[in-house]
Design an enzyme around this catalytic site. Structure first.
Site, PDB file in Angstrom:
ATOM      1  N   LYS A   1       8.067  -0.380  -6.119  1.00  0.00           N
ATOM      2  CA  LYS A   1       7.519   0.538  -5.117  1.00  0.00           C
ATOM      3  C   LYS A   1       8.556   0.843  -4.040  1.00  0.00           C
ATOM      4  CE  LYS A   1       2.667  -0.840  -5.648  1.00  0.00           C
ATOM      5  NZ  LYS A   1       1.497  -1.461  -4.974  1.00  0.00           N
TER       6      LYS A   1
ATOM      7  N   ALA B   1       5.290  -4.136  -1.047  1.00  0.00           N
ATOM      8  CA  ALA B   1       4.346  -5.254  -1.146  1.00  0.00           C
ATOM      9  C   ALA B   1       3.352  -4.995  -2.262  1.00  0.00           C
ATOM     10  CB  ALA B   1       3.604  -5.448   0.182  1.00  0.00           C
ATOM     11  N   ASP B   2       2.973  -6.067  -2.953  1.00  0.00           N
ATOM     12  CA  ASP B   2       1.930  -5.960  -3.962  1.00  0.00           C
ATOM     13  C   ASP B   2       1.216  -7.290  -4.090  1.00  0.00           C
ATOM     14  OD1 ASP B   2       0.583  -5.475  -6.721  1.00  0.00           O
ATOM     15  OD2 ASP B   2       1.486  -3.552  -6.187  1.00  0.00           O
ATOM     16  N   GLN B   3       0.040  -7.246  -4.692  1.00  0.00           N
ATOM     17  CA  GLN B   3      -0.784  -8.451  -4.826  1.00  0.00           C
ATOM     18  C   GLN B   3      -1.530  -8.408  -6.159  1.00  0.00           C
ATOM     19  OE1 GLN B   3      -4.518  -9.043  -2.432  1.00  0.00           O
ATOM     20  NE2 GLN B   3      -3.267 -10.611  -1.431  1.00  0.00           N
TER      21      GLN B   3
END
Length: 208
Positions: A68, A84-86
């Site tokens: 991203k 950021a990712d989750q």
């Protein structure tokens, strides 16, 4: 306004209103840009190697965050880009955001009375190169709630339940789903703020 030494523009590579609110409430000046990356394609092409399931999920969250940020960095030369990712895992299975209320209900039944892990990946990218990365985990255990409570919860929250991978917002009614929470609050919300702020201070983006 916070005094800064680094003149690089700060960009959040995310359309997430929660992440934007966390940065804004911390007093940071930034621009939010949707990366528009194909997350399903990244997941499909991800090679897990010999890592255990939790380690490979950490790596996948980090990979998504990096892709991203790289996508936005390519469009914004000179900027410092936050990616950021989750990902949520429960009993060895990975879950995406539900696409329907029925799927959300099924997921919550799968999480009920069990612990699940939120794997967060966080990176900083500048001019196409990753300058910093961080991984975090939080373990949350849902209580043995009744079907009647589940129906009430879904009626109360409505379609908002589909905006998070775990079908809850911990800062709202979703907190009633839990009996135990282990982990950093900001990481649970999808943006580990304390290590991020520490690195931004090191980078001279915010005052130390």
């Amino acid at each position: 306004m916070m005094e800064t030494k680094n003149t690089a523009k700060l960009i959040l590579a995310s359309a997430s209103t929660v992440r934007q609110t966390l940065l804004r409430d911390a007093g940071l000046q930034f621009e939010a840009v949707d990366s528009r990356v194909d997350e399903d394609a990244i997941k499909a092409g991800f090679a897990e190697g010999d890592q255990d399931r939790n380690a490979s999920t950490d790596a996948l969250a980090l990979k998504l965050a990096e892709e991203k940020a790289l996508a936005v960095s390519a469009r914004c030369p000179g900027a410092l880009v936050i990616g950021a990712d989750q990902i949520l895992s429960c009993m060895g299975k990975r879950y995406d955001k539900p696409k329907s209320m029925g799927e959300a209900r099924a997921n919550l039944i799968a999480f009920r009375a069990r612990p699940h892990i939120l794997h967060s990946g966080l990176v900083l990218v500048k001019d196409g190169g990753t300058v910093w990365h961080h991984s975090a985990r939080a373990t949350l255990t849902m209580r043995e709630f009744s079907d009647a409570f589940l129906d009430h919860y879904l009626d109360e929250v409505g379609s908002m339940v589909m905006k998070s991978v775990g079908c809850y917002q911990l800062e709202g009614p979703g907190v009633q789903l839990f009996e135990k929470i282990e982990g950093d609050y900001f990481s649970i919300l999808g943006l580990p703020m304390l290590p991020l702020l520490a690195e931004l201070r090191a980078q001279g983006v915010v005052r130390s």
